[in-house]
Design a protein around this motif. Structure first.
Motif, mmCIF file in Angstrom:
data_model
loop_
_atom_site.group_PDB
_atom_site.id
_atom_site.type_symbol
_atom_site.label_atom_id
_atom_site.label_comp_id
_atom_site.label_asym_id
_atom_site.label_seq_id
_atom_site.Cartn_x
_atom_site.Cartn_y
_atom_site.Cartn_z
ATOM 1 N N SER A 3 -28.796 -53.539 -2.935
ATOM 2 C CA SER A 3 -28.276 -52.140 -2.752
ATOM 3 C C SER A 3 -29.388 -51.132 -2.903
ATOM 4 O O SER A 3 -30.510 -51.458 -3.433
ATOM 5 N N GLU A 4 -29.147 -49.805 -2.576
ATOM 6 C CA GLU A 4 -30.292 -48.682 -2.567
ATOM 7 C C GLU A 4 -30.666 -48.408 -4.078
ATOM 8 O O GLU A 4 -31.746 -48.482 -4.226
ATOM 9 N N LEU A 5 -29.643 -48.235 -4.901
ATOM 10 C CA LEU A 5 -30.048 -48.349 -6.231
ATOM 11 C C LEU A 5 -30.909 -49.391 -6.955
ATOM 12 O O LEU A 5 -32.004 -49.375 -7.454
ATOM 13 N N ALA A 6 -30.709 -50.613 -6.438
ATOM 14 C CA ALA A 6 -31.582 -51.772 -7.106
ATOM 15 C C ALA A 6 -33.083 -51.708 -6.444
ATOM 16 O O ALA A 6 -33.944 -52.015 -7.122
ATOM 17 N N GLU A 7 -33.023 -51.136 -5.117
ATOM 18 C CA GLU A 7 -34.413 -51.189 -4.369
ATOM 19 C C GLU A 7 -34.966 -50.025 -5.101
ATOM 20 O O GLU A 7 -36.209 -50.277 -5.284
ATOM 21 N N ARG A 8 -34.296 -48.978 -5.467
ATOM 22 C CA ARG A 8 -35.123 -47.917 -6.244
ATOM 23 C C ARG A 8 -35.573 -48.061 -7.390
ATOM 24 O O ARG A 8 -36.787 -47.851 -7.922
ATOM 25 N N GLN A 9 -34.750 -48.982 -8.464
ATOM 26 C CA GLN A 9 -35.293 -49.444 -9.391
ATOM 27 C C GLN A 9 -36.221 -50.253 -9.214
ATOM 28 O O GLN A 9 -37.316 -50.383 -10.259
ATOM 29 N N ARG A 10 -36.347 -51.214 -8.607
ATOM 30 C CA ARG A 10 -37.579 -52.322 -8.308
ATOM 31 C C ARG A 10 -38.887 -51.350 -7.829
ATOM 32 O O ARG A 10 -40.159 -51.756 -8.399
ATOM 33 N N ALA A 11 -38.743 -50.338 -7.267
ATOM 34 C CA ALA A 11 -39.853 -49.634 -6.639
ATOM 35 C C ALA A 11 -40.409 -48.918 -7.722
ATOM 36 O O ALA A 11 -41.563 -48.998 -8.174
#
Length: 75
Positions: A3-11
């Motif tokens: 998900s976009e939220l998971a990608e943002r958190q990883r970034a």
């Protein structure tokens, strides 16, 4: 699928690991980083990769280092 939220958190995790001397946040669709200087320097970006590039350039100019994203053997 990530998900976009998971990608943002990883970034956020990766940027904060690589650049521990900066306060890095994502808010209202923009990425921002603030240095701990006096006066503090501030960078804004539309993407995490753009912010990463800006902070990398700042580290080069200031003689700083970039922390590895992960410790240990790369193999």
């Amino acid at each position: 699928m990530t998900s976009e939220l998971a990608e943002r958190q990883r970034a956020l995790e990766l940027l904060r690991t690589a650049f521990p001397d900066y306060r890095i946040v994502f808010s209202k669709g923009r990425w921002a980083a603030v240095s701990a200087g006096s006066p503090p320097a501030v960078w804004f970006a539309e993407t995490p990769s753009s912010l990463c590039g800006q902070l990398f350039q700042a580290q080069l100019r200031n003689g700083g280092t970039v922390v590895p994203f992960r410790d240990g053997d790369p193999s």
